[in-house]
Design a protein around this motif. Structure first.
Motif, PDB file in Angstrom:
ATOM      1  N   PHE A  50     -91.469  49.571 -22.501  1.00 46.80           N
ATOM      2  CA  PHE A  50     -92.481  49.310 -21.479  1.00 46.80           C
ATOM      3  C   PHE A  50     -92.458  50.354 -20.382  1.00 46.80           C
ATOM      4  CE2 PHE A  50     -92.548  44.758 -22.792  1.00 46.80           C
ATOM      5  CZ  PHE A  50     -93.906  44.696 -22.995  1.00 46.80           C
ATOM      6  N   LEU A  53     -94.600  53.093 -20.896  1.00 47.96           N
ATOM      7  CA  LEU A  53     -96.031  52.836 -21.036  1.00 47.96           C
ATOM      8  C   LEU A  53     -96.770  52.947 -19.715  1.00 47.96           C
ATOM      9  CD1 LEU A  53     -96.075  49.807 -23.456  1.00 47.96           C
ATOM     10  CD2 LEU A  53     -96.568  52.185 -23.955  1.00 47.96           C
ATOM     11  N   PHE A  57     -99.174  48.055 -18.411  1.00 47.90           N
ATOM     12  CA  PHE A  57     -98.641  46.885 -19.098  1.00 47.90           C
ATOM     13  C   PHE A  57     -97.470  46.258 -18.373  1.00 47.90           C
ATOM     14  CE2 PHE A  57    -101.142  48.603 -22.615  1.00 47.90           C
ATOM     15  CZ  PHE A  57    -101.884  47.467 -22.870  1.00 47.90           C
ATOM     16  N   GLU A  63     -93.940  39.341 -18.506  1.00 50.08           N
ATOM     17  CA  GLU A  63     -94.086  38.194 -19.403  1.00 50.08           C
ATOM     18  C   GLU A  63     -92.958  38.153 -20.438  1.00 50.08           C
ATOM     19  OE1 GLU A  63     -96.052  35.199 -19.131  1.00 50.08           O
ATOM     20  OE2 GLU A  63     -95.859  35.612 -21.276  1.00 50.08           O
ATOM     21  N   TYR A  64     -92.832  39.272 -21.115  1.00 48.35           N
ATOM     22  CA  TYR A  64     -91.856  39.366 -22.203  1.00 48.35           C
ATOM     23  C   TYR A  64     -90.436  39.233 -21.656  1.00 48.35           C
ATOM     24  CZ  TYR A  64     -89.177  41.500 -26.014  1.00 48.35           C
ATOM     25  OH  TYR A  64     -88.257  41.751 -26.994  1.00 48.35           O
ATOM     26  N   LYS A  67     -89.398  35.737 -20.564  1.00 42.95           N
ATOM     27  CA  LYS A  67     -89.149  34.805 -21.673  1.00 42.95           C
ATOM     28  C   LYS A  67     -87.807  35.101 -22.346  1.00 42.95           C
ATOM     29  CE  LYS A  67     -93.688  32.939 -22.658  1.00 42.95           C
ATOM     30  NZ  LYS A  67     -94.549  33.193 -21.498  1.00 42.95           N
ATOM     31  N   GLN A  97     -95.966  24.301 -23.062  1.00 38.85           N
ATOM     32  CA  GLN A  97     -95.738  25.491 -22.254  1.00 38.85           C
ATOM     33  C   GLN A  97     -94.447  25.345 -21.445  1.00 38.85           C
ATOM     34  OE1 GLN A  97     -98.962  26.850 -19.755  1.00 38.85           O
ATOM     35  NE2 GLN A  97     -98.201  28.940 -19.946  1.00 38.85           N
ATOM     36  N   ARG A 102     -91.215  27.414 -27.548  1.00 38.92           N
ATOM     37  CA  ARG A 102     -92.450  28.176 -27.357  1.00 38.92           C
ATOM     38  C   ARG A 102     -92.142  29.600 -26.882  1.00 38.92           C
ATOM     39  NH1 ARG A 102     -98.265  26.384 -25.148  1.00 38.92           N
ATOM     40  NH2 ARG A 102     -98.858  28.290 -24.032  1.00 38.92           N
ATOM     41  N   ARG A 106     -93.138  33.174 -28.710  1.00 36.47           N
ATOM     42  CA  ARG A 106     -93.809  34.303 -28.038  1.00 36.47           C
ATOM     43  C   ARG A 106     -92.988  35.590 -28.149  1.00 36.47           C
ATOM     44  NH1 ARG A 106     -97.935  31.779 -28.793  1.00 36.47           N
ATOM     45  NH2 ARG A 106     -98.545  30.111 -27.379  1.00 36.47           N
ATOM     46  N   LEU A 113     -95.422  42.557 -32.653  1.00 36.97           N
ATOM     47  CA  LEU A 113     -96.356  43.518 -32.065  1.00 36.97           C
ATOM     48  C   LEU A 113     -95.779  44.933 -32.113  1.00 36.97           C
ATOM     49  CD1 LEU A 113     -98.856  44.285 -30.276  1.00 36.97           C
ATOM     50  CD2 LEU A 113     -97.466  43.684 -28.305  1.00 36.97           C
ATOM     51  N   ILE A 114     -94.537  45.061 -31.716  1.00 36.70           N
ATOM     52  CA  ILE A 114     -93.886  46.365 -31.732  1.00 36.70           C
ATOM     53  C   ILE A 114     -93.768  46.888 -33.159  1.00 36.70           C
ATOM     54  CG2 ILE A 114     -91.780  47.633 -31.120  1.00 36.70           C
ATOM     55  CD1 ILE A 114     -93.483  46.523 -28.784  1.00 36.70           C
ATOM     56  N   LEU A 117     -97.152  48.034 -34.241  1.00 33.42           N
ATOM     57  CA  LEU A 117     -97.461  49.267 -33.515  1.00 33.42           C
ATOM     58  C   LEU A 117     -96.740  50.470 -34.129  1.00 33.42           C
ATOM     59  CD1 LEU A 117     -98.563  50.754 -30.903  1.00 33.42           C
ATOM     60  CD2 LEU A 117     -96.344  50.228 -29.929  1.00 33.42           C
ATOM     61  N   HIS A 145    -103.675  34.406 -27.893  1.00 33.15           N
ATOM     62  CA  HIS A 145    -103.843  34.597 -26.452  1.00 33.15           C
ATOM     63  C   HIS A 145    -105.207  34.119 -25.988  1.00 33.15           C
ATOM     64  CE1 HIS A 145    -100.519  37.948 -26.050  1.00 33.15           C
ATOM     65  NE2 HIS A 145    -100.031  36.731 -26.162  1.00 33.15           N
TER      66      HIS A 145
HETATM   67  C1  1PZ Z   1     -95.843  51.060 -26.984  1.00 36.15           C
HETATM   68  C2  1PZ Z   1     -96.189  49.611 -26.916  1.00 36.15           C
HETATM   69  C3  1PZ Z   1     -97.641  49.311 -26.633  1.00 36.15           C
HETATM   70  C4  1PZ Z   1     -97.910  47.875 -26.563  1.00 36.15           C
HETATM   71  C5  1PZ Z   1     -99.225  47.578 -25.994  1.00 36.15           C
HETATM   72  C6  1PZ Z   1     -99.655  46.171 -26.206  1.00 36.15           C
HETATM   73  C7  1PZ Z   1     -99.492  45.322 -25.012  1.00 36.15           C
HETATM   74  C8  1PZ Z   1     -99.678  43.883 -25.296  1.00 36.15           C
HETATM   75  C9  1PZ Z   1     -99.821  43.095 -24.065  1.00 36.15           C
HETATM   76  C10 1PZ Z   1     -99.586  41.631 -24.215  1.00 36.15           C
HETATM   77  C11 1PZ Z   1     -99.858  40.944 -22.921  1.00 36.15           C
HETATM   78  C12 1PZ Z   1     -99.416  39.502 -22.883  1.00 36.15           C
HETATM   79  C13 1PZ Z   1     -99.733  38.876 -21.564  1.00 36.15           C
HETATM   80  C14 1PZ Z   1     -99.464  37.437 -21.445  1.00 36.15           C
HETATM   81  C15 1PZ Z   1     -99.573  36.603 -22.462  1.00 36.15           C
HETATM   82  C16 1PZ Z   1     -99.282  35.133 -22.357  1.00 36.15           C
HETATM   83  O1  1PZ Z   1    -100.473  34.452 -22.224  1.00 36.15           O
HETATM   84  C17 1PZ Z   1     -98.551  34.690 -23.593  1.00 36.15           C
HETATM   85  C18 1PZ Z   1     -98.467  33.192 -23.721  1.00 36.15           C
HETATM   86  O2  1PZ Z   1     -97.538  32.674 -22.841  1.00 36.15           O
HETATM   87  P1  1PZ Z   1     -97.280  31.068 -22.745  1.00 36.15           P
HETATM   88  O3  1PZ Z   1     -98.591  30.399 -22.498  1.00 36.15           O
HETATM   89  O4  1PZ Z   1     -96.682  30.628 -24.050  1.00 36.15           O
HETATM   90  O5  1PZ Z   1     -96.309  30.907 -21.594  1.00 36.15           O
HETATM   91  N1  1PZ Z   1     -97.252  35.333 -23.554  1.00 36.15           N
HETATM   92  C19 1PZ Z   1     -96.767  36.028 -24.563  1.00 36.15           C
HETATM   93  O6  1PZ Z   1     -97.328  36.091 -25.626  1.00 36.15           O
HETATM   94  C20 1PZ Z   1     -95.446  36.704 -24.291  1.00 36.15           C
HETATM   95  C21 1PZ Z   1     -95.152  37.950 -25.055  1.00 36.15           C
HETATM   96  C22 1PZ Z   1     -96.105  39.093 -24.851  1.00 36.15           C
HETATM   97  C23 1PZ Z   1     -95.779  40.238 -25.746  1.00 36.15           C
HETATM   98  C24 1PZ Z   1     -95.620  41.495 -25.002  1.00 36.15           C
HETATM   99  C25 1PZ Z   1     -95.190  42.629 -25.817  1.00 36.15           C
HETATM  100  C26 1PZ Z   1     -93.771  42.571 -26.197  1.00 36.15           C
HETATM  101  C27 1PZ Z   1     -93.166  43.842 -26.587  1.00 36.15           C
HETATM  102  C28 1PZ Z   1     -93.308  44.914 -25.597  1.00 36.15           C
HETATM  103  C29 1PZ Z   1     -92.599  46.164 -25.860  1.00 36.15           C
HETATM  104  C30 1PZ Z   1     -93.296  47.381 -25.342  1.00 36.15           C
END
Ligand code: 1PZ
Length: 208
Positions: A50, A53, A57, A63-64, A67, A97, A102, A106, A113-114, A117, A145
């Motif tokens: 991150f 990036l 983000f 968020e990540y 959690k 939630q 949960r 996530r 996702l990674i 990607l 989402h």
């Molecule tokens: C080089 C890497 C580029 C990656 C670019 C893609 C970015 C994706 C952005 C995702 C944004 C998520 C924002 C918040 C989402 C929340 O609504 C959900 C649900 O949460 P809940 O309702 O259950 O409490 N949260 C998630 O899904 C958490 C995980 C998000 C994943 C993020 C990426 C993880 C890896 C990142 C590493 C670079």
């Protein structure tokens, strides 16, 4: 692993951590009781990506990271991933939630996702980061989402660095990045499958 200057890079640290974890899962089979602590340690390394990036983000990072950190805080009390699921099944809170089951779901989607990607990234050097990230997000996370989050993510995609900028920030060449990413792609799959099985073996669907 090491880059040309002999230093270990953030990407190689991530690949190392997941290879270690997947070696354990693979050798002990799917009935193995994976502990939260080593799982969360590996997951928290991913957040170094991150930093590369930029600010677009930041919200995804928070968020990540929050959690993963909540799961890590629960490690002492719960011990294993199985115990997290058992607790939430018993209290009927798996999909609620804020529940740990949960959060685990996530985090698993983040790992996937990674993985997606990286797969897009290594499949073609012509593939720009925005395209690689958009496709990966659409496949692994967007279906789960809200509209507001999907809209914010697609806006943020335009602020991603270029492929070259990312490689520079990660201290990798095309070749070294492809090698490390492939290691993560291979090593994360058994972990992702292991997590899915925690749910499906308890008759919990994965459509959320
Ligand atoms: C080089 C890497 C580029 C990656 C670019 C893609 C970015 C994706 C952005 C995702 C944004 C998520 C924002 C918040 C989402 C929340 O609504 C959900 C649900 O949460 P809940 O309702 O259950 O409490 N949260 C998630 O899904 C958490 C995980 C998000 C994943 C993020 C990426 C993880 C890896 C990142 C590493 C670079």
């Amino acid at each position: 692993f090491e880059d040309a200057s002999g230093e270990s890079t953030p990407l190689s640290a991530v690949a190392d951590a997941f290879e270690e974890l997947s070696a354990v899962v693979k050798s002990k089979g799917c009935n193995f009781d994976l502990r939260l602590k080593p799982f969360c340690d590996a997951c928290s390394l991913v957040s170094v990506l991150f930093t590369s990036l930029g600010l677009a983000f930041k919200f995804a990072e928070l968020e990540y990271v929050s959690k993963v950190s909540d799961l890590a805080d629960a490690a002492k009390g719960y011990g294993t991933l199985n115990n997290v699921l058992d607790f939430d099944v018993k209290h009927d809170t798996v999909r609620i939630q804020g529940s740990l089951s949960r959060k685990l779901r996530r985090v698993r989607q983040g790992l996937d996702l990674i993985r997606a990607l990286f797969q897009n990234f290594v499949s073609s050097r012509e593939c720009c980061l925005r395209e690689a990230a958009s496709l990966a997000y659409a496949k692994t996370c967007a279906p789960y989402h809200t509209w507001a989050v999907r809209t914010a993510v697609s806006a943020g995609m335009y602020a991603l660095p270029t492929r070259e900028q990312l490689l520079l920030r990660l201290n990798e060449s095309d070749k070294s990045a492809e090698k490390e990413m492939q290691r993560y792609i291979d090593a994360s799959l058994p972990i992702i499958q292991y997590i899915d099985k925690l749910y499906t073996s308890r008759n919990i669907s994965l459509d959320w």
